[in-house]
Scaffold this motif. Sequence first.
Motif, PDB file in Angstrom:
ATOM      1  N   CYS A  11       0.852  -1.185   0.000  1.00  0.00           N
ATOM      2  CA  CYS A  11       0.000   0.000   0.000  1.00  0.00           C
ATOM      3  C   CYS A  11       0.893   1.242   0.000  1.00  0.00           C
ATOM      4  O   CYS A  11       1.753   1.387   0.867  1.00  0.00           O
ATOM      5  N   ILE A  32      -1.922  -1.476  -3.755  1.00  0.00           N
ATOM      6  CA  ILE A  32      -3.049  -0.605  -3.426  1.00  0.00           C
ATOM      7  C   ILE A  32      -2.542   0.820  -3.307  1.00  0.00           C
ATOM      8  O   ILE A  32      -1.532   1.078  -2.641  1.00  0.00           O
ATOM      9  N   LEU A  34      -3.413   4.741  -2.155  1.00  0.00           N
ATOM     10  CA  LEU A  34      -4.277   5.610  -1.366  1.00  0.00           C
ATOM     11  C   LEU A  34      -4.309   6.992  -2.000  1.00  0.00           C
ATOM     12  O   LEU A  34      -3.265   7.623  -2.189  1.00  0.00           O
ATOM     13  N   ASP A  49      -8.679   4.847   4.911  1.00  0.00           N
ATOM     14  CA  ASP A  49      -8.138   3.727   5.675  1.00  0.00           C
ATOM     15  C   ASP A  49      -9.186   2.660   5.976  1.00  0.00           C
ATOM     16  O   ASP A  49      -8.851   1.482   6.112  1.00  0.00           O
ATOM     17  N   LEU A  52      -9.198   0.356   3.215  1.00  0.00           N
ATOM     18  CA  LEU A  52      -7.948  -0.399   3.245  1.00  0.00           C
ATOM     19  C   LEU A  52      -8.039  -1.567   4.218  1.00  0.00           C
ATOM     20  O   LEU A  52      -7.570  -2.668   3.923  1.00  0.00           O
TER      21      LEU A  52
END
Length: 307
Positions: A11, A32, A34, A49, A52
């Motif tokens: 991430c 991933i 953000l 989050d 996530l």
Amino acid sequence: MTVLSSPPFACLDIEDLPADPQWLHQQPHPVIALGESSHANADIVIADDAELQLLAARIEQHPLAALTLVQVLRAVEMLPLPAAMTVESLAYASLQSGSEFRQWLQAREATPREIHSPDSTPAIVVHRQGDRVQALLNRPQYRNSITVEMRDALIELFELVLIDNSIRQLHLSGRGACFSVGGELREFGLATDPSLAHWIRSCHNPGRLLSRCADRVHVHVHSACLGSGIELPAFAGRLSASPGSFFQLPELAFGLIPGAGGCVSIARRIGRQRTAWMALSGKKINARQARQWGLIDAICDSVDTVD
């Protein structure tokens, strides 16, 4: 849960992603990002989050299926459709013999068996009027699950369209409470030889046939469209949905990836990242969101209201 020695995903903030597009193909696991961007060099982009945490939990539970999913989506993005479907099928076959799918089968306990209707009614009812064919999935008691019987009926239907050039348009919809809940789970595990299962998907695949006559096919769906219940319709040249329809890719929970062509058909409608989000999160999307993304072409009450 499968225990691996390396992290099952990475991430990064969007700003920290390498710009080189080949970098992503060098990563074995899901990447991933953000932030907010549809052009991020990642497998999936999320905004917060909380999302996530959901993705992390699902990936950590099924890391092999998650890894396979993103690798397939990356690989098929630029391939011709037939080759892309072959890649998906080979990957699906590897997972059919894998530990995550085996664990799901063992937890289920029930012995796999073919599901047949107790009566002699056809799996698909077909009516022809002139150059138009109307077909209805006809197993409402099983919520039109894609059984072996239903698969074979779909193959016959699409072969008819391919053979008969006088058919100008095929309209396909479903009877009962929903269009289709996808693969019949009670039949999962029947294929004990993954290589033979790959052969079947290569030679007896309704998605491959539908893709060849897509410009003459309009599918209208309603209510639940799960797994192959959206993977197959997504090949159609025109796909409409009733207002209450919803769409979901649940395969990761079985230790699998979409295997009815969805890594190709859905990704070519909504893109690789959104397809990864649907498969990794397992979340449902409604008709409005599906229309915004391009998964469906129209929202209407029936197949006849958009012609």
